[in-house]
Design an enzyme around this catalytic site. Structure first.
Site, PDB file in Angstrom:
ATOM      1  N   HIS A 107       0.798  -1.091  -0.205  1.00  0.00           N
ATOM      2  CA  HIS A 107      -0.026   0.036   0.163  1.00  0.00           C
ATOM      3  C   HIS A 107       1.058   1.300  -0.080  1.00  0.00           C
ATOM      4  O   HIS A 107       1.908   1.251   0.495  1.00  0.00           O
ATOM      5  CB  HIS A 107      -1.012  -0.088   1.212  1.00  0.00           C
ATOM      6  CG  HIS A 107      -1.352   1.558   1.617  1.00  0.00           C
ATOM      7  ND1 HIS A 107      -0.647   2.042   2.702  1.00  0.00           N
ATOM      8  CD2 HIS A 107      -2.442   2.030   1.273  1.00  0.00           C
ATOM      9  CE1 HIS A 107      -1.158   3.200   2.655  1.00  0.00           C
ATOM     10  NE2 HIS A 107      -2.491   3.501   2.047  1.00  0.00           N
ATOM     11  N   VAL A 110       0.052   9.179  -0.968  1.00  0.00           N
ATOM     12  CA  VAL A 110       0.749  10.591  -0.633  1.00  0.00           C
ATOM     13  C   VAL A 110      -0.361  11.491  -0.831  1.00  0.00           C
ATOM     14  O   VAL A 110      -1.191  11.249  -1.888  1.00  0.00           O
ATOM     15  CB  VAL A 110       1.820  10.983  -1.755  1.00  0.00           C
ATOM     16  CG1 VAL A 110       3.060  10.054  -1.117  1.00  0.00           C
ATOM     17  CG2 VAL A 110       1.758  10.508  -3.115  1.00  0.00           C
ATOM     18  N   ARG A 111      -0.414  12.494  -0.237  1.00  0.00           N
ATOM     19  CA  ARG A 111      -1.642  13.632  -0.116  1.00  0.00           C
ATOM     20  C   ARG A 111      -1.309  14.568   0.370  1.00  0.00           C
ATOM     21  O   ARG A 111      -0.272  15.029   1.081  1.00  0.00           O
ATOM     22  CB  ARG A 111      -2.712  12.883   0.749  1.00  0.00           C
ATOM     23  CG  ARG A 111      -2.255  12.652   2.326  1.00  0.00           C
ATOM     24  CD  ARG A 111      -3.272  11.683   3.102  1.00  0.00           C
ATOM     25  NE  ARG A 111      -2.995  11.481   4.258  1.00  0.00           N
ATOM     26  CZ  ARG A 111      -2.244  10.318   4.621  1.00  0.00           C
ATOM     27  NH1 ARG A 111      -1.648   9.624   3.752  1.00  0.00           N
ATOM     28  NH2 ARG A 111      -1.664  10.451   5.867  1.00  0.00           N
ATOM     29  N   ARG A 261     -16.462   8.876  -3.273  1.00  0.00           N
ATOM     30  CA  ARG A 261     -16.902   7.715  -4.051  1.00  0.00           C
ATOM     31  C   ARG A 261     -16.727   6.335  -3.390  1.00  0.00           C
ATOM     32  O   ARG A 261     -15.253   6.219  -3.417  1.00  0.00           O
ATOM     33  CB  ARG A 261     -16.203   7.739  -5.416  1.00  0.00           C
ATOM     34  CG  ARG A 261     -16.710   6.783  -6.442  1.00  0.00           C
ATOM     35  CD  ARG A 261     -16.267   6.903  -7.804  1.00  0.00           C
ATOM     36  NE  ARG A 261     -16.827   6.262  -8.875  1.00  0.00           N
ATOM     37  CZ  ARG A 261     -16.070   5.163  -9.148  1.00  0.00           C
ATOM     38  NH1 ARG A 261     -14.928   4.773  -8.815  1.00  0.00           N
ATOM     39  NH2 ARG A 261     -16.687   4.309 -10.091  1.00  0.00           N
TER      40      ARG A 261
END
Length: 303
Positions: A107, A110-111, A261
Site C-alpha cells: 500500500h 501521498v496526499r 466515491r
C-alpha cells in the site's frame, strides 16, 4: 513559498500515470481500466484498476481531488481548529494484491490537504507513506525495503526515517489481534515543518520512490512455485487487511464521511479473502515464522 495546490495536483496526476505504467510492465499481461468520476459536493478523481493479471490479482491506483465547504467530523476531531473552514484534499492512493502468495501485498499513499478561511492564513499539510504486507516473508526483501525507505529519508534529516518508520509500525497495528499489519515502512502526516517547498519535496521523494522499492521484490518472487496451502494462507491473511481498513484506517473514514466515491474508497479490499475461526499456524512451519518473527515492530536494518 506560499502553498501551491495546482503544482501538487499536477505532480499527483503524473505520479498515478508513472506507477500504473510500471505495474503494467511488471505484470506483462493485464492493463488498467480507468473510471473518471465527479463528486457532487465538489471535485472528483480518476480510479484505475487492474484485475486478473499474470502477477497482480488486483491493483488499484486512485487519484482524487475533493473540495468542500465544511470539514467532516473525522478531521475536526483530530484538528478542532479546522472547524468552519472550507477544504481541498488531494492524493494518490494505491493497494496491490498479487496473485502469488510469495509476493507481498503493498500500500502507498501521498496526499495534500489545505483548509481556508477568509481573513486567516491557510492551514495545510502533507501526509503519506508506504508499507509492505508479506505472507511468506524473506528477510532479504524486508531489509531491502527498509534500506530503500531510509535512503529516501536521509536527505531530509538523520532522524526522519526512524521517526516515520516508528509511526508506520504504530499506525498499521491491529490492537484486537496484537500484531502489525505487515513489516511496515514509512508513515507521516500533518507535515508542514520547514515550509511548503521542503515538505512538497519530501512528499515527492516518497511518492516517486515507492515503485523503486517494490519492483525488485516482485521480480524476485513472482515466479516462485506455490500450492493450495500457500494460497489458502494468503487468503486468510488478507482478512487482516479488511479488518484494518474498515475499523481503523483514517483515510477510509475520511473518504466515507466526506461523501467520497465508495467504489474508489473500498478499492483497497482484496478480490478474494477468507476467515477461519481459531486459526493457529503449525509449529515450526513457514506460516508460524510470519507470526513469530515478522508481525512485531523491530529494527529491520539491524536484524
Amino acid at each position: 513559498m506560499a502553498p501551491d495546490s495546482s503544482a501538487v495536483k499536477a505532480f499527483l496526476m503524473q505520479l498515478q500515470n508513472n506507477i500504473c505504467q510500471a505495474l503494467e510492465q511488471l505484470d506483462g499481461s493485464a492493463t488498467f481500466a480507468e473510471d473518471s468520476w465527479q463528486r457532487e459536493q465538489g471535485g472528483g478523481g480518476r480510479s484505475r484498476v487492474l484485475t486478473q493479471g499474470a502477477v497482480f490479482e488486483q491493483a488499484g491506483v486512485n487519484f482524487s481531488h475533493v473540495t468542500g465547504e465544511q470539514m467532516p467530523a473525522s478531521a475536526t476531531a483530530h484538528r478542532p481548529e479546522l472547524a468552519g473552514r472550507s477544504f481541498e484534499a488531494m492524493g494518490v492512493s494505491l493497494v496491490i494484491h498479487p496473485l502469488n502468495p510469495y509476493v507481498p501485498t503493498t500500500h502507498a499513499n501521498v496526499r495534500f490537504f489545505i483548509a481556508r478561511k477568509e481573513g486567516a492564513d491557510p492551514v495545510w499539510w502533507f501526509g503519506g507513506g508506504f508499507d509492505l504486507t508479506p505472507y511468506y516473508p524473506f528477510l532479504e526483501d524486508v531489509k531491502a525495503w527498509h534500506q530503500h525507505a531510509k535512503e529516501l529519508c536521509d536527505p531530509f534529516g538523520s532522524d526522519v526515517y526512524a521517526t516515520y518508520k516508528k509511526w508506520c509500525d504504530e499506525y498499521f497495528f491491529l490492537p484486537h489481534r496484537n500484531e502489525t499489519r505487515g513489516v511496515g515502512g514509512l508513515f507521516f502526516d500533518d507535515l508542514n515543518d520547514g515550509g511548503f517547498e521542503r515538505c512538497f519535496d519530501f512528499m515527492q521523494a516518497v511518492g516517486n520512490g515507492f515503485i523503486d522499492g517494490y519492483r525488485p521484490i516482485v521480480e524476485r518472487r513472482k515466479d516462485t512455485a506455490y500450492g493450495e496451502r500457500e494460497r489458502e494462507f494468503q487468503l486468510y491473511r488478507r482478512g487482516r487487511y479488511v479488518e484494518f481498513n474498515l475499523v481503523y484506517d483514517r483515510g477510509t473514514l475520511f473518504g466515507l464521511q466526506t461523501g467520497g466515491r465508495t467504489e474508489s474508497i473500498l478499492m483497497s479490499m482484496p478480490p478474494l479473502v477468507r476467515w477461519q475461526y481459531g486459526f493457529t499456524p503449525e509449529a515450526g512451519s513457514a506460516e508460524a515464522e510470519l507470526y513469530e518473527h515478522f508481525l512485531n515492530p523491530q529494527d529491520w536494518l539491524a536484524v
